[in-house]
Write a protein that holds these residues in place. Structure first.
Motif, mmCIF file in Angstrom:
data_model
loop_
_atom_site.group_PDB
_atom_site.id
_atom_site.type_symbol
_atom_site.label_atom_id
_atom_site.label_comp_id
_atom_site.label_asym_id
_atom_site.label_seq_id
_atom_site.Cartn_x
_atom_site.Cartn_y
_atom_site.Cartn_z
ATOM 1 N N LEU A 116 0.809 -1.230 0.000
ATOM 2 C CA LEU A 116 0.000 0.000 0.000
ATOM 3 C C LEU A 116 0.841 1.279 0.000
ATOM 4 O O LEU A 116 0.331 2.367 -0.306
ATOM 5 C CB LEU A 116 -0.934 0.021 1.221
ATOM 6 C CG LEU A 116 -1.923 -1.145 1.342
ATOM 7 C CD1 LEU A 116 -2.847 -0.916 2.529
ATOM 8 C CD2 LEU A 116 -2.738 -1.336 0.069
ATOM 9 N N CYS A 117 2.117 1.193 0.326
ATOM 10 C CA CYS A 117 3.009 2.362 0.469
ATOM 11 C C CYS A 117 2.976 3.245 -0.781
ATOM 12 O O CYS A 117 2.959 2.743 -1.901
ATOM 13 C CB CYS A 117 4.438 1.860 0.723
ATOM 14 S SG CYS A 117 5.649 3.181 0.846
ATOM 15 N N SER A 118 2.962 4.569 -0.556
ATOM 16 C CA SER A 118 2.892 5.474 -1.709
ATOM 17 C C SER A 118 4.263 6.003 -2.116
ATOM 18 O O SER A 118 4.374 6.807 -3.033
ATOM 19 C CB SER A 118 1.950 6.643 -1.393
ATOM 20 O OG SER A 118 2.395 7.295 -0.230
ATOM 21 N N SER A 119 5.312 5.563 -1.430
ATOM 22 C CA SER A 119 6.656 6.031 -1.783
ATOM 23 C C SER A 119 7.094 5.432 -3.121
ATOM 24 O O SER A 119 6.647 4.345 -3.498
ATOM 25 C CB SER A 119 7.632 5.628 -0.674
ATOM 26 O OG SER A 119 8.950 5.768 -1.131
ATOM 27 N N GLN A 120 7.948 6.158 -3.818
ATOM 28 C CA GLN A 120 8.415 5.669 -5.108
ATOM 29 C C GLN A 120 9.560 4.680 -4.961
ATOM 30 O O GLN A 120 9.856 3.902 -5.858
ATOM 31 C CB GLN A 120 8.865 6.841 -6.006
ATOM 32 C CG GLN A 120 7.728 7.777 -6.389
ATOM 33 C CD GLN A 120 6.575 7.038 -7.077
ATOM 34 O OE1 GLN A 120 6.772 6.318 -8.040
ATOM 35 N NE2 GLN A 120 5.347 7.210 -6.541
ATOM 36 N N PRO A 131 8.394 -0.916 2.150
ATOM 37 C CA PRO A 131 7.621 0.171 2.765
ATOM 38 C C PRO A 131 8.533 1.250 3.343
ATOM 39 O O PRO A 131 9.584 0.946 3.876
ATOM 40 C CB PRO A 131 6.874 -0.544 3.898
ATOM 41 C CG PRO A 131 7.710 -1.729 4.232
ATOM 42 C CD PRO A 131 8.407 -2.139 2.974
ATOM 43 N N CYS A 132 8.088 2.533 3.219
ATOM 44 C CA CYS A 132 8.932 3.643 3.692
ATOM 45 C C CYS A 132 8.748 3.888 5.190
ATOM 46 O O CYS A 132 9.575 4.504 5.824
ATOM 47 C CB CYS A 132 8.597 4.906 2.903
ATOM 48 S SG CYS A 132 6.967 5.600 3.297
ATOM 49 N N PHE A 133 7.628 3.419 5.755
ATOM 50 C CA PHE A 133 7.256 3.628 7.165
ATOM 51 C C PHE A 133 7.068 5.105 7.503
ATOM 52 O O PHE A 133 7.077 5.485 8.655
ATOM 53 C CB PHE A 133 8.289 2.993 8.122
ATOM 54 C CG PHE A 133 8.374 1.496 7.969
ATOM 55 C CD1 PHE A 133 7.299 0.693 8.316
ATOM 56 C CD2 PHE A 133 9.509 0.901 7.453
ATOM 57 C CE1 PHE A 133 7.364 -0.682 8.159
ATOM 58 C CE2 PHE A 133 9.580 -0.479 7.291
ATOM 59 C CZ PHE A 133 8.503 -1.253 7.647
ATOM 60 N N ARG A 134 6.936 5.971 6.491
ATOM 61 C CA ARG A 134 6.717 7.397 6.749
ATOM 62 C C ARG A 134 5.400 7.900 6.153
ATOM 63 O O ARG A 134 4.763 8.775 6.704
ATOM 64 C CB ARG A 134 7.881 8.218 6.172
ATOM 65 C CG ARG A 134 9.166 8.108 6.980
ATOM 66 C CD ARG A 134 10.210 9.094 6.480
ATOM 67 N NE ARG A 134 10.506 8.906 5.059
ATOM 68 C CZ ARG A 134 11.402 8.017 4.600
ATOM 69 N NH1 ARG A 134 12.084 7.273 5.435
ATOM 70 N NH2 ARG A 134 11.605 7.877 3.308
ATOM 71 N N CYS A 135 5.003 7.347 4.991
ATOM 72 C CA CYS A 135 3.789 7.845 4.335
ATOM 73 C C CYS A 135 2.554 7.476 5.176
ATOM 74 O O CYS A 135 2.634 6.658 6.088
ATOM 75 C CB CYS A 135 3.675 7.284 2.919
ATOM 76 S SG CYS A 135 3.236 5.548 2.857
ATOM 77 N N SER A 136 1.417 8.091 4.840
ATOM 78 C CA SER A 136 0.243 7.873 5.691
ATOM 79 C C SER A 136 -0.237 6.415 5.590
ATOM 80 O O SER A 136 -0.739 5.855 6.565
ATOM 81 C CB SER A 136 -0.862 8.854 5.337
ATOM 82 O OG SER A 136 -1.629 8.360 4.269
ATOM 83 N N HIS A 137 -0.070 5.794 4.418
ATOM 84 C CA HIS A 137 -0.468 4.379 4.300
ATOM 85 C C HIS A 137 0.355 3.507 5.247
ATOM 86 O O HIS A 137 -0.184 2.705 5.997
ATOM 87 C CB HIS A 137 -0.276 3.883 2.857
ATOM 88 C CG HIS A 137 -1.222 4.524 1.892
ATOM 89 N ND1 HIS A 137 -2.586 4.495 2.058
ATOM 90 C CD2 HIS A 137 -0.996 5.226 0.752
ATOM 91 C CE1 HIS A 137 -3.166 5.155 1.059
ATOM 92 N NE2 HIS A 137 -2.215 5.611 0.254
ATOM 93 N N CYS A 138 1.682 3.677 5.193
ATOM 94 C CA CYS A 138 2.562 2.875 6.067
ATOM 95 C C CYS A 138 2.216 3.084 7.529
ATOM 96 O O CYS A 138 2.134 2.135 8.312
ATOM 97 C CB CYS A 138 4.028 3.247 5.843
ATOM 98 S SG CYS A 138 4.718 2.534 4.342
ATOM 99 N N ARG A 139 1.999 4.373 7.899
ATOM 100 C CA ARG A 139 1.754 4.654 9.312
ATOM 101 C C ARG A 139 0.437 4.036 9.785
ATOM 102 O O ARG A 139 0.338 3.493 10.876
ATOM 103 C CB ARG A 139 1.785 6.164 9.567
ATOM 104 C CG ARG A 139 3.219 6.733 9.510
ATOM 105 C CD ARG A 139 3.340 7.988 10.349
ATOM 106 N NE ARG A 139 2.301 8.946 10.016
ATOM 107 C CZ ARG A 139 2.412 9.908 9.091
ATOM 108 N NH1 ARG A 139 3.547 10.042 8.426
ATOM 109 N NH2 ARG A 139 1.436 10.730 8.859
HETATM 110 ZN ZN LIG Z 1 5.117 4.219 2.829
#
Ligand SMILES: [Zn+2]
Length: 325
Positions: free
Chosen positions: A51-55, A59-67
């Motif tokens: 689900l992560c929106s980072s490119q 997972p980036c663990f920063r975007c709202s999806h990850c959080r």
């Molecule tokens: Zn993310």
């Protein structure tokens, strides 16, 4: 949840990193491994990565999806659980209806089944249909200790990711992070008794072994080699619930494994208060090995929801007596 919690399992990590780089996640996974091996951690990690929106670096663990996935509040991650009971066809039909509704926030919608083996035959067939012709935005994560309990046709449509047992060395940094106040000896002891399952080691450190001194009592019964004692020990525990019995069988398996090590290599029995050493003195190598097999097999029955605890205990008494007399 972060990637460092996915300790060990290097091949699995490489697989996931490659899938994330190419944005080539499957639409259905079976995540399998023993109790406490990290299936839920892996499911969370995989959900965030999908689900992560980072490119990059998902997972980036920063975007709202990850959080939101980390906090367990993402509206597009749905857990399908029957609270330990069988999952019937009705539940999978409900899931199917839901799956056809577009995701709320993310590009995909993820369905997690924490105990996939509890799907009955009809439910698995309904699931199969969904895997074959479900909407492209739906992703299914089926978690199980026993992938053999799933239909071959279901398995063949999923990517299977197996979690392997961790060594005590791999596990220690994670245990240290959660229990900084415990001694290295306590951490290593929990790691060894857990049979390579980090979740189980954490339970042991939390003082929730579930079985107290029972494994030691069982060792004494075995060492006496009396059919009557063995039978009374088992019959006296018929009211035990399945989880406690499963934990007891696991602890006994670890104790017998330790006694085999003491018998073969000598040295100390550090973790079972002398019970493993007692077994090493009282039983032959093949008796110990045979009993380990029985405990492992019955532990498997216990995790399978259809086996009654009275039945498992009866088999324990009969199997052990057959093995040691
Ligand atoms: Zn993310």
């Amino acid at each position: 949840m972060n990637s460092s919690q996915l300790i060990g399992n290097e091949a699995l990590k490489t697989h996931l990193e490659n899938a994330a780089k190419r944005d080539a996640f499957g639409h259905a996974y079976i995540l399998h491994g023993p109790r406490g091996s990290g299936k839920r951690t892996l499911a969370g990690f995989l959900s965030a990565a999908i689900l992560c929106s980072s490119q990059s670096g998902r997972p980036c663990f920063r975007c709202s999806h990850c959080r939101k996935v980390q906090k367990g509040i993402h509206p597009d991650v749905v857990t399908v659980d029957a609270g330990g009971k069988e999952i019937g066809v009705g539940q999978i039909r409900e899931l199917r209806k839901d799956a056809y509704i577009r995701p709320n926030e993310a590009a995909k919608k993820i369905y997690i089944l924490p105990a996939g083996e509890t799907m009955n035959f009809a439910a698995q067939n309904a699931m199969l249909k969904l895997l074959e012709e479900g909407p492209s935005h739906a992703v299914f994560l089926i978690l199980t200790e026993t992938p053999e309990a799933l239909l071959p046709t279901v398995r063949s449509r999923c990517v299977e990711l197996g979690l392997s047992p961790l060594t005590a060395e791999e596990m220690e940094p994670l245990l240290r992070e959660r229990f900084p106040e415990k001694s290295s000896e306590e951490l290593r002891s929990a790691a060894r008794r857990s049979g390579g399952a980090a979740g189980r080691a954490l339970e042991l450190l939390e003082g929730n072994p579930g079985t107290g001194e029972l494994p030691q009592a069982f060792a004494e019964v075995l060492s006496r080699k009396s059919e009557w004692d063995l039978l009374s020990f088992c019959v006296g525990r018929e009211k035990t619930d399945r989880d406690t019995l499963g934990a007891f069988l696991e602890d006994c398996e670890a104790m017998l494994t330790e006694s085999l090590r003491v018998k073969m290599a000598g040295g100390e029995d550090g973790e079972f208060g002398g019970a493993a050493a007692l077994l090493a003195r009282s039983l032959t190598k093949s008796e110990i090995a045979g009993t380990i097999d029985i405990l492992r097999r019955l532990g498997g029955y216990c995790r399978n929801n259809n086996a009654g605890t009275g039945h498992v205990l009866g088999m324990l008494a009969a199997g052990c007596w057959e093995m040691i007399h």
